[in-house]
Write an enzyme that holds these catalytic residues in place. Structure first.
Site, PDB file in Angstrom:
ATOM      1  N   GLY A 234       8.887  -0.200  21.974  1.00  0.00           N
ATOM      2  CA  GLY A 234       9.546   0.712  23.367  1.00  0.00           C
ATOM      3  C   GLY A 234      10.739   0.253  24.168  1.00  0.00           C
ATOM      4  O   GLY A 234      11.718  -0.078  24.124  1.00  0.00           O
ATOM      5  N   HIS A 235      10.623   1.058  25.015  1.00  0.00           N
ATOM      6  CA  HIS A 235      11.704   0.989  26.455  1.00  0.00           C
ATOM      7  C   HIS A 235      11.796  -0.283  26.873  1.00  0.00           C
ATOM      8  O   HIS A 235      10.886  -1.459  26.836  1.00  0.00           O
ATOM      9  CB  HIS A 235      11.650   1.764  27.565  1.00  0.00           C
ATOM     10  N   ASN A 236      13.569  -1.087  26.568  1.00  0.00           N
ATOM     11  CA  ASN A 236      14.010  -1.734  27.109  1.00  0.00           C
ATOM     12  C   ASN A 236      13.621  -3.413  26.168  1.00  0.00           C
ATOM     13  O   ASN A 236      14.344  -4.228  26.615  1.00  0.00           O
ATOM     14  CB  ASN A 236      13.653  -2.460  28.005  1.00  0.00           C
TER      15      ASN A 236
END
Length: 325
Positions: A234-236
């Site tokens: 997922g993001h980050n």
């Protein structure tokens, strides 16, 4: 665009600003409190982050009325009922195109580019890197030396890939993360993800991996990481050096790991979890809390591995006693 114009354009039909804009300025972007500058806007959606306001250089911050007293004089407070929704609306002003026609590529003469490869603007490809048929490369992507990008890989804009990286067929690198804010009447407002993905040297990604770009900042795969097929990051997220993720692992947004972490098949994490150095998580382990270094875990709910194995054996004995046949 001026801050006041940006708010009027994006908030209309969704929410109102409950404070006066006393100091208008040219709005250049959105960023976290810790990295925002005087031309950028940030937001706070949870009280626990209010301590970051004191050291922030942000030009303005979206927040609820209860946190107004925490805002230092140099930051313009923007009071709204739902800062997360306000942030999502403003993020659309800064969304960028990802795929343009090929323009000004920088391709080393020793690189091997197959037919039917799409290159965006300002792409850089290093020596002895191979791009196989069907690869699509977005704008401003950098790929280092001695890489192999297998058929039908899609690499979105601004992604940075190091040297000796192998990316197998069907991977999607740098797509938007799964992030939405929600209105009072149940509509889902997309959060534009304006960050990037960085993949360091000597990484191998199996087939059909997806690695989401950051909301802002970067999603980072550190050097030496090996990832099996069908993994979602997922993001980050940050995956530490030399970690191994086995097939169907899923890392929720902002998960971070130390070095040499091993996660078995179908293991997963909740968001904003940190897994320490040299941790092992058995297959299907559900990580819902931070894990200290040099430990082993398994099960759902998650237990230390020895405890989980004893629990599983005890459970089987119990079932046999109740059903002797």
């Amino acid at each position: 665009m001026l801050l006041s114009q940006a708010i009027k354009q994006t908030f209309e039909g969704y929410m109102t600003l409950d404070s006066e804009i006393k100091k208008d300025f040219e709005l250049c972007g959105i960023a976290p409190l810790e990295s925002a500058n005087e031309t950028q806007i940030s937001y706070i959606d949870q009280d626990k982050y209010s301590h970051k306001l004191a050291d922030s250089r942000a030009g303005a911050v979206l927040l609820r009325k209860e946190l107004l007293d925490c805002v230092p004089p140099h930051i313009q407070p923007l009071v709204v009922d739902n800062p997360h929704l306000a942030f999502a609306l403003l993020s659309h002003l800064f969304a960028r195109k990802g795929f343009s026609a090929c323009e000004n590529p920088s391709i080393d003469p020793l690189a091997n580019i197959a037919p039917n490869v799409h290159l965006g603007k300002n792409v850089r490809i290093g020596a002895r890197t191979i791009l196989m048929p069907g690869v699509v490369i977005g704008d401003n992507v950098e790929i280092g030396e001695h890489c192999k990008i297998y058929p039908n890989v899609v690499i979105y804009r601004d992604t940075i890939i190091g040297n000796r990286v192998n990316i197998h067929a069907g991977c999607v690198i740098g797509c938007d993360g799964f992030g939405y804010a929600h209105t009072n009447d149940g509509r889902h407002i997309k959060i534009e993800h304006n960050g990037i993905v960085v993949i360091e040297d000597d990484v191998e990604l199996g087939a059909n991996n997806t690695i989401d770009r950051a909301v802002f900042g970067q999603t980072l795969i550190k050097k030496g990481v090996k990832i099996d097929n069908l993994v979602q990051i997922g993001h980050n997220c940050v995956v530490g050096e030399h970690s191994i993720l086995v097939s169907q692992v899923g890392l929720a947004g902002s998960t971070t790991t130390g070095r040499n972490v091993v996660m078995g098949g179908q293991a997963g994490t909740g968001g904003h979890i940190h897994i320490g150095d040299f941790v092992q998580v058995a297959g299907r382990g559900a990580v819902g809390k931070n894990l200290p270094p040099h430990t082993k875990w398994g099960g759902h709910p998650l237990m230390e591995l020895d405890e989980w194995m004893k629990f599983f054996v005890s459970l089987r004995r119990m079932v046999k006693k109740q059903n002797p046949k």
